[in-house]
Design an enzyme around this catalytic site. Structure first.
Site, short mmCIF file in Angstrom:
data_model
loop_
_atom_site.label_atom_id
_atom_site.label_comp_id
_atom_site.label_asym_id
_atom_site.label_seq_id
_atom_site.Cartn_x
_atom_site.Cartn_y
_atom_site.Cartn_z
N SER A 170 5.31 -37.02 33.70
CA SER A 170 5.30 -35.85 34.55
C SER A 170 3.88 -35.57 35.06
O SER A 170 3.31 -36.41 35.77
CB SER A 170 5.89 -34.65 33.81
OG SER A 170 6.20 -33.61 34.71
N ASP A 266 16.40 -36.23 38.60
CA ASP A 266 15.04 -35.70 38.61
C ASP A 266 14.70 -35.14 39.99
O ASP A 266 14.84 -35.84 41.01
CB ASP A 266 14.05 -36.81 38.23
CG ASP A 266 12.62 -36.32 38.12
OD1 ASP A 266 12.40 -35.09 38.13
OD2 ASP A 266 11.71 -37.16 38.01
#
Length: 323
Positions: A170, A266
């Site tokens: 991330s 995502d």
């Protein structure tokens, strides 16, 4: 806990609130877990060290079954959390790295960088670069560098400085990209080179790919402006948007191979796919690999370690480092 009577400046629930008096309330705050010299599940050892007055780290060493002259790959890892949450010492990061390291058999440095908004960006990038330079400094003798450094026996005795990798999830994946770019134009101490980098679900933003009506898109946009309020260009800043008009050319990336993973659900998936496409189209001479996991969401592999798909992705990450 912040008082309910305080006036809120920024509310990014269920993750973080910032009050007008400067108080920061991290609603999402995974528990701290101490290091362990022999993890009962993986046999990986860990300890905490200071890199500098501002940066610390958790070091991991896989179980050494027998003495060997062959040294281990070195992984410099950057945790996620939107630049404002989480810690290298958080329980799920610790469990995730124990498992990954047991598979990859790599000496690992998990960087504890300063968090925004108390330390707005670009502080995180400077902390990350300082940590990377500290790792490299262990490759040379004291006489070859200026000033004193904290020597680390695990790196010196077991680490192969010809096989240094970057990795992150991330926001950590975003840091990896920016560190890889920087190593392409600036030298590391001792001439250390980065062999490879993995970017798991990297935190990239690009207005061109956004739908404009997605709550999670709104959240990640607002989080960027929270952690870097003075960012030139806002979400078009090159730190967060590698495709911005003034972003450095991807051919500058100073690693030989890149592994990118994302997942079907995502929110940031399209940017990960675009990143791989642009990397392939650039003049960069390295190799890039993409894994796109069906039916899963952002960073699922670190949150559900025992699932079949998580195990598969962890095996792919480990193979990337081993090979």
């Amino acid at each position: 806990m912040a008082s309910e009577s305080k006036e809120v400046e920024t509310d990014l629930s269920p993750f973080i609130k910032v009050y007008k008096d400067g108080t920061v309330e991290r609603i999402y705050s995974p528990p701290y877990v101490p290091p362990c010299l022999d993890d009962p599940i993986t046999s990986v050892s860990s300890k905490d060290i200071k890199v500098s007055s501002e940066v610390s780290a958790r070091l991991y060493l896989p179980k050494i079954t027998h003495p060997s002259t062959e040294k281990l790959p070195i992984l410099v890892y950057f945790h996620g959390g939107g630049f404002c949450l989480d810690s290298a010492f958080a329980s799920f990061h610790h469990s995730y790295l124990n498992l990954l390291i047991s598979k990859a058999n790599a000496v690992t440095i998990s960087v504890e960088y300063r968090l925004a908004p108390e330390h707005p960006l670009p502080a995180v990038y400077e902390d990350s670069w300082a940590a990377l330079q500290w790792v490299a400094s262990n490759s040379v003798a004291d006489s070859e560098i200026e000033g004193n450094i904290n020597r680390e026996p695990w790196l010196i005795n077991y680490g192969d400085f010809g096989k240094v990798y970057l990795g992150g999830d991330s926001a950590g994946g975003n840091i990896v990209h920016n560190m890889a770019l920087r190593t392409g134009v600036e030298n590391l101490i001792g001439g250390v080179k980065i062999l490879g980098a993995f970017l798991s679900f990297p935190y990239f933003l690009d207005p061109k790919t956004q739908k404009g009506n997605d709550d999670r898109e709104t959240l990640v946009n607002k989080m960027w402006m929270l952690v870097y309020p003075s960012a030139p260009g806002g979400i078009n800043n090159p730190f967060i948007n590698p495709f911005a008009d003034d972003a450095p050319d991807l051919s500058r990336i100073g690693v030989q191979k890149v592994f990118v993973c994302t997942a079907e659900k995502d929110t940031l998936r399209e940017n990960s796919l675009h990143y791989v496409e642009e990397l392939k189209k650039s003049d960069w001479k390295g190799e890039v690999e993409l894994v796109d996991v069906e039916g899963e969401d952002h960073c699922f592999h670190a949150l559900r370690l025992d699932s079949e798909k998580s195990q598969s992705l962890l095996n792919s990450l480990a193979s990337f480092i081993i090979n």
